[in-house]
Each structure stands twice: as C-alpha cells, then as structure tokens.
Design a protein around this motif. Structure first.
Motif, PDB file in Angstrom:
ATOM      1  N   THR A  12       0.884  -1.101  -0.031  1.00 56.88           N
ATOM      2  CA  THR A  12      -0.067   0.134  -0.083  1.00 56.88           C
ATOM      3  C   THR A  12       0.993   1.286  -0.161  1.00 56.88           C
ATOM      4  OG1 THR A  12      -0.001   0.085   2.337  1.00 56.88           O
ATOM      5  CG2 THR A  12      -1.847  -1.003   1.268  1.00 56.88           C
ATOM      6  N   ASN A  13       0.271   2.435  -0.114  1.00 57.17           N
ATOM      7  CA  ASN A  13       0.971   3.593  -0.333  1.00 57.17           C
ATOM      8  C   ASN A  13       1.634   4.232   0.922  1.00 57.17           C
ATOM      9  OD1 ASN A  13       0.906   3.625  -3.146  1.00 57.17           O
ATOM     10  ND2 ASN A  13      -1.017   4.863  -3.287  1.00 57.17           N
ATOM     11  N   ASP A  14       0.874   4.016   1.893  1.00 57.41           N
ATOM     12  CA  ASP A  14       0.876   4.468   3.072  1.00 57.41           C
ATOM     13  C   ASP A  14       0.440   3.800   4.425  1.00 57.41           C
ATOM     14  OD1 ASP A  14      -1.445   5.470   3.232  1.00 57.41           O
ATOM     15  OD2 ASP A  14      -1.182   7.606   3.127  1.00 57.41           O
ATOM     16  N   ALA A  15       0.628   4.140   5.580  1.00 57.16           N
ATOM     17  CA  ALA A  15      -0.054   3.335   6.673  1.00 57.16           C
ATOM     18  C   ALA A  15      -1.424   3.571   6.697  1.00 57.16           C
ATOM     19  CB  ALA A  15       0.791   3.858   8.058  1.00 57.16           C
ATOM     20  N   PRO A  16      -2.017   4.684   6.723  1.00 56.61           N
ATOM     21  CA  PRO A  16      -3.635   4.713   6.692  1.00 56.61           C
ATOM     22  C   PRO A  16      -4.275   4.093   5.579  1.00 56.61           C
ATOM     23  CG  PRO A  16      -2.735   6.930   7.245  1.00 56.61           C
ATOM     24  CD  PRO A  16      -1.686   6.145   6.798  1.00 56.61           C
ATOM     25  N   SER A  17      -3.860   4.161   4.443  1.00 59.11           N
ATOM     26  CA  SER A  17      -4.744   3.200   3.609  1.00 59.11           C
ATOM     27  C   SER A  17      -4.576   1.842   3.592  1.00 59.11           C
ATOM     28  CB  SER A  17      -3.921   3.704   2.134  1.00 59.11           C
ATOM     29  OG  SER A  17      -2.617   3.536   1.999  1.00 59.11           O
ATOM     30  N   THR A  18      -3.615   1.281   4.488  1.00 55.52           N
ATOM     31  CA  THR A  18      -3.708  -0.193   4.717  1.00 55.52           C
ATOM     32  C   THR A  18      -4.881  -0.510   5.382  1.00 55.52           C
ATOM     33  OG1 THR A  18      -1.065   0.177   5.192  1.00 55.52           O
ATOM     34  CG2 THR A  18      -1.998  -1.672   5.833  1.00 55.52           C
ATOM     35  N   VAL A  19      -5.385   0.182   6.261  1.00 58.26           N
ATOM     36  CA  VAL A  19      -6.621  -0.348   6.742  1.00 58.26           C
ATOM     37  C   VAL A  19      -7.737  -0.485   5.755  1.00 58.26           C
ATOM     38  CG1 VAL A  19      -8.707   0.324   8.504  1.00 58.26           C
ATOM     39  CG2 VAL A  19      -6.247   0.909   8.910  1.00 58.26           C
ATOM     40  N   SER A  20      -7.856   0.556   4.871  1.00 57.40           N
ATOM     41  CA  SER A  20      -8.692   0.164   3.567  1.00 57.40           C
ATOM     42  C   SER A  20      -8.502  -0.924   2.830  1.00 57.40           C
ATOM     43  CB  SER A  20      -8.837   1.490   2.840  1.00 57.40           C
ATOM     44  OG  SER A  20      -8.935   2.815   3.401  1.00 57.40           O
ATOM     45  N   ARG A  21      -7.164  -1.265   2.629  1.00 54.30           N
ATOM     46  CA  ARG A  21      -6.758  -2.441   1.836  1.00 54.30           C
ATOM     47  C   ARG A  21      -7.259  -3.695   2.527  1.00 54.30           C
ATOM     48  NH1 ARG A  21      -6.040  -5.480  -1.697  1.00 54.30           N
ATOM     49  NH2 ARG A  21      -4.279  -6.521  -2.341  1.00 54.30           N
ATOM     50  N   LEU A  22      -7.060  -3.720   3.813  1.00 51.29           N
ATOM     51  CA  LEU A  22      -7.774  -5.027   4.439  1.00 51.29           C
ATOM     52  C   LEU A  22      -9.255  -5.273   4.590  1.00 51.29           C
ATOM     53  CD1 LEU A  22      -5.381  -5.047   7.705  1.00 51.29           C
ATOM     54  CD2 LEU A  22      -5.410  -6.738   5.904  1.00 51.29           C
ATOM     55  N   LEU A  23      -9.831  -3.852   4.675  1.00 53.67           N
ATOM     56  CA  LEU A  23     -11.488  -4.098   4.374  1.00 53.67           C
ATOM     57  C   LEU A  23     -11.578  -4.318   3.112  1.00 53.67           C
ATOM     58  CD1 LEU A  23     -12.085  -0.770   6.483  1.00 53.67           C
ATOM     59  CD2 LEU A  23     -12.352  -3.206   7.400  1.00 53.67           C
ATOM     60  N   ASN A  24     -11.090  -3.848   2.218  1.00 54.33           N
ATOM     61  CA  ASN A  24     -11.465  -4.216   0.703  1.00 54.33           C
ATOM     62  C   ASN A  24     -11.100  -5.791   0.660  1.00 54.33           C
ATOM     63  OD1 ASN A  24     -11.839  -1.745   0.177  1.00 54.33           O
ATOM     64  ND2 ASN A  24     -10.307  -1.173  -0.881  1.00 54.33           N
ATOM     65  N   MET A  25     -10.391  -6.471   1.205  1.00 57.64           N
ATOM     66  CA  MET A  25     -10.007  -7.864   0.856  1.00 57.64           C
ATOM     67  C   MET A  25     -11.282  -8.608   1.696  1.00 57.64           C
ATOM     68  SD  MET A  25      -6.191  -8.584   1.882  1.00 57.64           S
ATOM     69  CE  MET A  25      -4.570  -8.101   1.095  1.00 57.64           C
ATOM     70  N   GLY A  26     -11.877  -7.838   2.500  1.00 54.84           N
ATOM     71  CA  GLY A  26     -13.123  -8.619   3.132  1.00 54.84           C
ATOM     72  C   GLY A  26     -12.991  -8.944   4.501  1.00 54.84           C
ATOM     73  N   VAL A  27     -12.071  -8.548   5.112  1.00 52.38           N
ATOM     74  CA  VAL A  27     -11.867  -8.377   6.689  1.00 52.38           C
ATOM     75  C   VAL A  27     -12.663  -7.471   7.410  1.00 52.38           C
ATOM     76  CG1 VAL A  27     -10.052  -8.551   8.626  1.00 52.38           C
ATOM     77  CG2 VAL A  27      -9.373  -9.078   6.313  1.00 52.38           C
TER      78      VAL A  27
END
Length: 566
Positions: free
Chosen positions: A418-433
């Motif tokens: 991911t591009n930065d720390a905050p956007s990592t949360v969105s990435r996990l949510l997008n994966m379905g967690v």
C-alpha cells in the motif's frame, strides 16, 4: 592491539565497557579486527575511530578515495601482504614509501613492508573499510568490458531470431566459450563491487543492454553485441540450474558465489520471455551487508520506541507496507532478530526466503504444489508457534488466517503493498476482513521508503529555489533557517552525489481514536489526519527531517514521498 584499542576507547568515553564486550564477542564469532566490529555494530563512526587513532599514535589520517594511486606504487606490495596487515601503499617519494594502515601500531607490518620493498616507510591512518575497498579497486580487479570484448571474433556465436529453433547442444557449447564466461563473470563481480541491488539484462529489437540498480536508481553500464544475447542468457540459466531449452515461459533460479573469507553472495535470478528475447533480472542478496540493528535503520527516537513496544506484545498483528524494494524485509528481519531467543518459537513463510536466519524456522513457498501463504499459515498454527511472519498478505484467505492467529495469542508480522500506513486499513477492509476484526487484531502499521544518502566524501552546501522547498510543504520560517546539502560527485559515489540509502518511516500505532474511526467507517484521509494529530510522523515529514539533518536532498524527498493533503 585489539585489547589495548578497546581499553583506550573506553578510557576516552567513546564506548562503554558493555559495548566493548559485545564487540569482542562479535569479533570472536566473525573474525576480523575489533575496530571493524565496533563500526559494524554502530558503536562508533568509522571517521571517529580513524580520528582517534590518528591522535593516539600521532600520525596523520588520509582519505584514500581522493587519491588516484599509480599502478607502480601498488605493485610494490603483494596483495596477500596488503590484505593480511590491512594496509595500502599510496605514494613513493625518493627512498620513502607512504602507506595507509588501519592499525598504525602494527610494527611487524611496517617491518614487513621495509623488507619487501627496500624503502623507508611513512605511516598514515585510514579506516579499515576504505583500505579494503581500495585493495579491491587497485589489485588486479580482473578484465574490463573492453578486454573481454577483444576476445570475440566477428564470426563467433551467431544465432538466428528467437522464433527459429536453436540447437540446445550448440547453445550449451557457446555458453562455455571463454569470452561469454568471462563477460558474465565480469557483470556479476562488477555488480558486487559497486554495491548493486539488481542487474537487468535486456534484449530489444536492435540492441542488448545491461543496467545496474544502485541505491534504488537504474544506470546503464554496458551494451554487449546483440548476437550474444542467447549465449549470455543461456550461460546465466546454466549457472542458476534452469532449463535452457525453455524460452517461452518465465523461470526462477538462484546462483551462489563464494567470494573467499567465508563470504557468500546469492543472486536471485528471474527470466522473463519478452518480445525480442528473454529479459534476465538478478537480485543480489549479501547476508554480510544485512543490517539488523534497528537503531541504524533510520527510525527516529520516538517511532523506534513505538515499534519496539509493539513487537514486545505477546499477540497482535504488525504490518509493514511499501512498494517492492523499499526495505520491508530488512525491517521485519530486524524485528525477528530482536525477538529471536531460545525461549520462543518463530516460523516464517516467505516467497522467496532471502536470508537464512539462525534459530528461525523459515519456509519457502511453492505455489505450484499448493504451498502458499495460507497453507503455510494453517500449518504453523499446528506447530505451537509464538511468533509468525508471513511474507505478504495478498488475499482474503491469508488475511483471515493471519487475523485469527493474532487474536488467539500469536504475534503476527507481515507486509502489504500500500502507499502509506492509513490506506492499509482500507486495503484490509477491501479484502473482506471485518472492521471489528481489524481493530481487534492490529497493533501497528509501518510504511517505509528508501531515500538515497548524500555521499559523505563530496557533500557540499546546496542552493535550492525557494519554490521547490515550498512545494515540499516547508513554511517560510523553516526555509529561512535551513542549510541544505548535496553531493558534488566523486570517485567514491561514481559521480552520482549519493552513496547508500536511509529508510524513511511512517509509524502508526493503532491508537484507540483510530479504532473508533475505523468502526464508524471513516475515510483514509480522516484516519490519516487523526493519526498525525496523535503524533504520527508521515513519510513526507520523515523525509523533511532527513533533509534538515543534511542526510538527503530535496529531489530525493520529492521522489520518495507524496505530499500530505490537508
């Protein structure tokens, strides 16, 4: 002198007794000199040590990178003697020869040089690393590209187009041709000497080129004749035990080179069929250069404390994010080496395993037989683990198992693109967690980039337009008090102005206010604003700190980091 040097450094308060003992232990295990161990462990700067020795023994110090030493002077001392005593002749005047030594008190070495050369000896002090580099540079460094190419006859090794069938027997014979072997060896050895991280060997319609990635930037180094592309590619395939007859599918392999003195270099080889032939990329993995000391990675004091606190937790998940080649693996290996004790069971799933770490159970992924991150993780949970490292979370299955492991008493370390720390949360949510699982399991997210360091040998003040500094996000008062640096370009940095890299870190502990925002469905921008309010230093801010400290340049901060949106 080793014992005496240690005592003198302790007496001068340059190191502590504890540091001396640790360095002596390192010296016993790895060999070499005490001074070298102290520098390697980051207990003293090389320049500090050289300056101390210079004052202690009343001999001047010398910067070897500023000298262009005559071959006749180098030839006065055999390489074995230079390596044995860690010294280098650099000048001859009348009946006196000047030598640079890392240990000016070594009278046996001075006597040896007097006996071998028949000259009087004048001693100067230089750092051990500088002398070793100079020995590599000046003593018979092997054939140059031009020397190797002189070995080819015009009619030698001619192949048809890639579409035509090439006889494998002919191909194997051509790869054993002395000039082809020499050229491939030259590319590999030259890359090691120049601290290259990746070698790119690329065929195009009308040319064939070799590029090196040095400190994160690609430089073209040579253009071998196009007719050699099949022979060179096949030679590399044979060295990495790949199928030379298969030219339509990608292949991955490994080359191991023994460099003497127990040092080994691994090349991770990737072959990819392109339009005009096969492109070969080799990643250099030098375990000897693996930096596992967290304090030297580039963390600032408070973020380093947060990171250490996070990895000391008995359970939870820590994610390190960033693009390929941003040093994520090094950060994770540093954390693992800090946690590695006989009382804990550590298992890692990696693709590929880059370095072997003693006392850690490392598993290489093999997707073709079903051994992927998810399968390895499931197996780990039946192996009574304390700490688990997953090379990368790529899909929902891996993410789900990692989260469950973090919630059931295991410390899980992993990476994400991911591009930065905050956007990592969105990435996990997008994966379905689920959001409640993310907030319950996550301890910390670290984003990182690698910026090039200004070369220490040619560092000079820089004049930067005020607009460039404003564009980076600096205020007028900050700009007024700034004194910026740049590299002028010298032999030490191959005229680039940069030598080595420093990591920029964005460390985001998962504070309670951030958990609330995530559970309420807040956007990435809102999470980032709250994190900065709580004390997080963004990647751009970390870059600006390194800029103000004179470690890197405006161009590097702009290249490696994105502006913080307000």
């Amino acid at each position: 002198m080793a014992c005496r040097l240690g005592e003198l450094l302790v007496r001068e308060n340059l190191i502590s007794v504890g540091q001396l003992r640790k360095a002596q232990e390192e010296q016993r295990q790895a060999g070499g000199r005490l001074g070298s161990s102290l520098v390697k462990l980051g207990m003293i700067e090389e320049s500090e040590l050289t300056s101390f020795l210079s004052k202690q023994y009343g001999v001047p110090s010398i910067n070897l990178s500023e000298f262009d030493i005559d071959a006749d002077v180098i030839g006065l001392v055999p390489r074995e003697v230079a390596e044995k005593h860690c010294l280098l002749p650099f000048n001859r005047s009348g009946s006196t020869i000047s030598i640079a030594m890392s240990d000016p008190s070594n009278i046996f070495a001075v006597d040896d040089i007097k006996f071998i050369t028949g000259y009087n000896v004048e001693v100067m002090v230089a750092s051990e690393e500088a002398i070793r580099e100079a020995i590599e540079r000046y003593f018979n460094s092997g054939p140059s590209y031009e020397d190797v190419m002189d070995g080819f006859e015009e009619e030698e090794i001619e192949f048809g187009d890639d579409e035509e069938e090439v006889d494998v027997v002919d191909l194997e014979k051509s790869t054993e041709d002395a000039p082809v072997v020499k050229l491939v060896n030259l590319i590999l050895i030259d890359a090691i000497k120049k601290n290259v991280s990746d070698i790119h060997i690329e065929p195009y319609e009308k040319e064939f080129r070799v590029r090196y990635r040095i400190d994160g930037v690609l430089y073209e180094v040579m253009k071998p004749p196009l007719r050699l592309k099949a022979a060179i590619t096949s030679r590399i395939k044979i060295m990495s035990e790949l199928d030379i007859a298969e030219r339509r599918l990608p292949q991955d392999g490994r080359i191991k080179l023994k460099l003497g003195k127990g040092r080994e270099m691994d090349f991770r080889v990737s072959v990819l069929p392109c339009l005009f032939g096969e492109k070969v990329v080799m990643r250099l993995l030098d375990k000897g250069n693996l930096q596992l000391d967290m304090t030297k990675l580039g963390f600032d004091v408070e973020p380093l404390k947060w990171f250490k606190d996070a990895i000391d937790n008995p359970f939870g998940m820590i994610l390190v994010t960033g693009p390929t080649g941003s040093g994520k693996t090094t950060t994770l290996y540093s954390a693992l080496s800090e946690l590695n004790q006989s009382s804990v069971n550590i298992s890692t799933a990696e693709d590929p395993v880059e370095f072997n770490l003693r006392g850690i159970n490392q598993v290489q992924m093999h997707d073709d037989i079903g051994l992927n991150f998810a399968a390895a993780l499931r197996s780990f949970l039946r192996q009574d683990p304390d700490i688990i490292m997953v090379g990368e979370i790529r899909d929902f299955e891996t993410a789900e198992i990692a989260v469950k492991a973090a919630l059931t008493g295991h410390l899980v370390l992993s990476t994400l693109h991911t591009n930065d720390a905050p956007s990592t949360v969105s990435r996990l949510l997008n994966m379905g967690v689920e959001p409640f699982l993310v907030t319950a399991s996550l301890l910390m997210i670290v984003a990182q980039r690698l910026a090039r360091r200004i070369c220490g040998e040619c560092k000079r003040p820089a004049n930067v337009p005020e607009q460039s500094l404003t564009d980076l996000g600096l205020g007028k008062e900050e700009i007024a008090s700034l004194s910026l640096n740049e590299g002028g370009g010298c032999r030490n940095c191959a005229d680039t102005g940069y030598r080595g890299r420093v990591a920029l870190y964005e460390v985001m502990p998962f504070w309670d206010p951030l958990k609330e925002l995530v559970l309420n469905g807040a956007s990435t921008a809102e999470v980032k604003m709250e994190a900065i309010k709580q004390g997080m230093v963004s990647l751009r801010m970390a870059g600006l700190i390194k800029l103000k400290e004179g470690v890197t340049t405006v161009d590097e901060v702009a290249r490696c980091t994105a502006a913080d949106s307000h």
